[in-house]
Design an enzyme around this catalytic site. Structure first.
Site, PDB file in Angstrom:
ATOM      1  N   GLU A  52       4.918 -18.262   0.909  1.00 18.35           N
ATOM      2  CA  GLU A  52       5.487 -17.048   0.318  1.00 18.35           C
ATOM      3  C   GLU A  52       6.439 -17.453  -0.797  1.00 18.35           C
ATOM      4  O   GLU A  52       7.250 -18.366  -0.630  1.00 18.35           O
ATOM      5  CB  GLU A  52       6.218 -16.234   1.387  1.00 18.35           C
ATOM      6  CG  GLU A  52       7.045 -15.073   0.874  1.00 18.35           C
ATOM      7  CD  GLU A  52       6.240 -14.113   0.024  1.00 18.35           C
ATOM      8  OE1 GLU A  52       6.702 -13.803  -1.099  1.00 18.35           O
ATOM      9  OE2 GLU A  52       5.152 -13.679   0.461  1.00 18.35           O
ATOM     10  N   MET A 111       9.647 -13.325  -1.178  1.00 12.47           N
ATOM     11  CA  MET A 111       9.846 -11.936  -0.784  1.00 12.47           C
ATOM     12  C   MET A 111       9.470 -11.798   0.688  1.00 12.47           C
ATOM     13  O   MET A 111       8.357 -11.387   1.026  1.00 12.47           O
ATOM     14  CB  MET A 111       9.008 -11.012  -1.669  1.00 12.47           C
ATOM     15  CG  MET A 111       9.479  -9.577  -1.674  1.00 12.47           C
ATOM     16  SD  MET A 111       8.526  -8.545  -2.824  1.00 12.47           S
ATOM     17  CE  MET A 111       9.230  -9.054  -4.402  1.00 12.47           C
ATOM     18  N   GLY A 121       8.556 -10.591   4.038  1.00 12.48           N
ATOM     19  CA  GLY A 121       8.094  -9.291   4.507  1.00 12.48           C
ATOM     20  C   GLY A 121       7.118  -8.625   3.564  1.00 12.48           C
ATOM     21  O   GLY A 121       6.465  -7.652   3.928  1.00 12.48           O
ATOM     22  N   GLY A 122       7.035  -9.098   2.313  1.00 12.13           N
ATOM     23  CA  GLY A 122       6.081  -8.552   1.365  1.00 12.13           C
ATOM     24  C   GLY A 122       6.634  -7.441   0.493  1.00 12.13           C
ATOM     25  O   GLY A 122       7.786  -7.019   0.620  1.00 12.13           O
ATOM     26  N   THR A 123       5.779  -6.946  -0.392  1.00 13.76           N
ATOM     27  CA  THR A 123       6.161  -5.918  -1.359  1.00 13.76           C
ATOM     28  C   THR A 123       6.635  -4.649  -0.681  1.00 13.76           C
ATOM     29  O   THR A 123       7.638  -4.051  -1.073  1.00 13.76           O
ATOM     30  CB  THR A 123       4.970  -5.607  -2.282  1.00 13.76           C
ATOM     31  OG1 THR A 123       4.613  -6.786  -3.005  1.00 13.76           O
ATOM     32  CG2 THR A 123       5.312  -4.507  -3.272  1.00 13.76           C
ATOM     33  N   CYS A 124       5.908  -4.211   0.342  1.00  8.87           N
ATOM     34  CA  CYS A 124       6.236  -2.946   1.001  1.00  8.87           C
ATOM     35  C   CYS A 124       7.675  -2.940   1.500  1.00  8.87           C
ATOM     36  O   CYS A 124       8.421  -1.992   1.249  1.00  8.87           O
ATOM     37  CB  CYS A 124       5.267  -2.699   2.169  1.00  8.87           C
ATOM     38  SG  CYS A 124       5.699  -1.266   3.178  1.00  8.87           S
ATOM     39  N   HIS A 153       4.371  25.509  19.981  1.00 11.41           N
ATOM     40  CA  HIS A 153       5.038  26.427  19.053  1.00 11.41           C
ATOM     41  C   HIS A 153       6.544  26.270  19.216  1.00 11.41           C
ATOM     42  O   HIS A 153       7.038  26.098  20.323  1.00 11.41           O
ATOM     43  CB  HIS A 153       4.626  27.865  19.392  1.00 11.41           C
ATOM     44  CG  HIS A 153       5.434  28.914  18.685  1.00 11.41           C
ATOM     45  ND1 HIS A 153       5.160  29.307  17.397  1.00 11.41           N
ATOM     46  CD2 HIS A 153       6.512  29.640  19.092  1.00 11.41           C
ATOM     47  CE1 HIS A 153       6.023  30.244  17.033  1.00 11.41           C
ATOM     48  NE2 HIS A 153       6.856  30.463  18.046  1.00 11.41           N
TER      49      HIS A 153
END
Length: 462
Positions: A40, A43, A45-48, A446
């Site tokens: 990696e 970043m 955890g990644g872009t998200c 409801h």
């Protein structure tokens, strides 16, 4: 064992890029006792987690609260006019991100994977050289390799755009002030979410898009209602024009439009799509081919042209949603083990987190008619749903398309409060092959927004 300088290390699985698909596969495989190396760039955890879904939805939450607070009197509350503090906004967003980054990092380490921070470049099939962030290099060869490098914001080649210092979907999140005048180039879901968000924060927002209609791939009877909601909330829509030139001047950034008009803004957001991160990967050495836009070419099993080499997520040209990337993980995990799982015929939902939000799955009316099916269309104003009235949030419309002969649900578009949550109810019915009558006649609590499905599937327009 870490190899010495220049020696090739072998791994059962080599993952390049720690996005949703890659990181989930890496952790699963490592927990199963296999040797896993995940590279990696930094970043975690990644872009998200870092710059996309999570931080932007954290800011959407703030924007919605600001809009609700401004309308508090309709709910019987006397509140002072809300004050938006950009420093607190940024602190809120960064706090959410930091918590999730820390959680991801702990999960990575606990899984037993070898997390390597650095830049990977292929030097042979299934083999990369890694320039480590803290110096030195490693060479790793995987029995299987998964590429998950994602995408970055695309800046169109408009004269003066780059020189004017415009923002993209990542840099706008780092602003420590609120622009009085914000121009958004691009009317897709990223541009619209930021436009609506900053309008709630008090900016005067103008959206410019080359298409005359908002979200032209969607049915116009839905997008016209969305466009009216945006206008009511202070977002000016300028469609059917292009930006010809951009220049930074003393009083702001000036945009010259294709129809001769010009606009002046304090900041400009370019929300014009994303480009794949493939140029520096050395894919030729790996035998991996890309398409004309640079996305990695894969088949419906997510296999590339090279043996035992896979691509997942945005970089593989998959729909750019984290939930699709997670499904890519399921596909590749099964196929590495010798399975035949495919990406074909996936029922992909998507949500636009404006306020109200638009949730979509399946076919639009236009798409359904193009198939030649004998269809029925149902349409329900959100104000007909009791829960929406209790929320004092009655803007929007729900729409459904069904096959008249089989009673199969072909698709829905839900524009209204909490639509992203209700969408899963319809999607589950579509997975199960249930007829629309199951939702029309089902006993639903409801007052909930999902209860509106009873009325929707009894509200035929033809």
């Amino acid at each position: 064992m870490i190899g010495s300088e220049g020696a090739v290390e072998d791994a059962d699985l080599l993952v390049i890029g720690g996005g949703k698909a890659g990181k989930t596969l890496a952790m699963d495989t490592a927990r199963a006792g296999r040797r896993v190396v995940m590279v990696e760039r930094g970043m975690i955890g990644g872009t998200c987690v870092n710059v996309a879904c999570i931080p932007t939805k954290a800011l959407v939450t703030s924007a919605r609260l600001a809009r609700r607070a401004a309308a508090a009197r309709s709910l019987g509350l006397n509140l002072d006019k809300p004050e938006v503090d950009p420093r607190l906004l940024r602190s809120h967003k960064e706090g959410v991100v930091s918590e999730m980054v820390d959680l991801n990092h702990r999960q990575f380490l606990d899984s037993g994977m070898d997390l390597v921070l650095g830049e990977a470049r292929f030097v042979a099939e299934r083999t990369v050289e890694i320039r480590l962030n803290d110096g030195g290099r490693r060479v790793v060869r995987g029995a299987d390799v998964v590429i998950n490098t994602g995408t970055v914001p695309y800046l169109p080649p408009v004269p003066g755009l780059a020189e004017a210092g415009v923002l993209n979907s990542e840099t706008i999140q780092r602003l420590d002030r609120l622009p009085e005048r914000l121009v958004v180039i691009g009317g897709g879901y990223v541009g619209l979410e930021f436009a609506h968000m900053f309008a709630a924060f008090g900016s005067h927002v103008t959206v410019i898009d080359h298409s005359p209609a908002l979200l032209p791939q969607e049915d116009p009877d839905v997008t016209e209602v969305l466009a009216e909601c945006l206008r009511q909330d202070g977002v000016e829509m300028v469609g059917g024009v292009t930006v010809k030139e951009v220049a930074r001047e003393e009083d702001g950034i000036r945009l010259l439009l294709g129809d001769g008009r010009s606009l002046i803004a304090d900041d400009v957001l370019a929300a014009t799509g994303r480009s794949p991160v493939t140029a520096e990967l050395g894919l030729d050495a790996a035998g991996v081919r890309t398409d004309e836009r640079g996305f990695i070419r894969v088949d419906d099993r997510l296999a590339t042209d090279a043996p035992h080499t896979w691509a997942v997520g945005d970089v593989a040209g998959s729909p750019q949603f984290t939930h699709v990337s997670l499904d890519d993980y399921r596909v590749v995990k099964e196929n590495i083990a010798g399975g035949t799982r495919s990406t074909s015929r996936r029922l992909v939902p998507w949500n636009l987190f404006t306020d109200p939000e638009l949730a979509r799955v399946g076919l639009t009316e236009k798409q359904a008619r193009a198939t030649g099916r004998n269809i029925r269309v149902a349409r329900l104003p959100v104000k007909a749903i009791p829960r929406a009235r209790t929320l004092r949030d009655t803007r929007g419309v729900w729409k459904a398309v069904v096959d008249r002969d089989t009673e199969e649900i072909l698709g829905v578009a839900l524009l209204g409060p909490e639509s992203s949550e209700v969408l899963t109810v319809v999607q589950t019915a579509m997975w199960a092959g249930m007829p629309y009558t199951a939702l029309r006649d089902g006993l639903i609590a409801h007052p909930t927004m999902a209860e509106g499905l009873n009325a929707l599937f009894a509200s035929w327009t033809d």
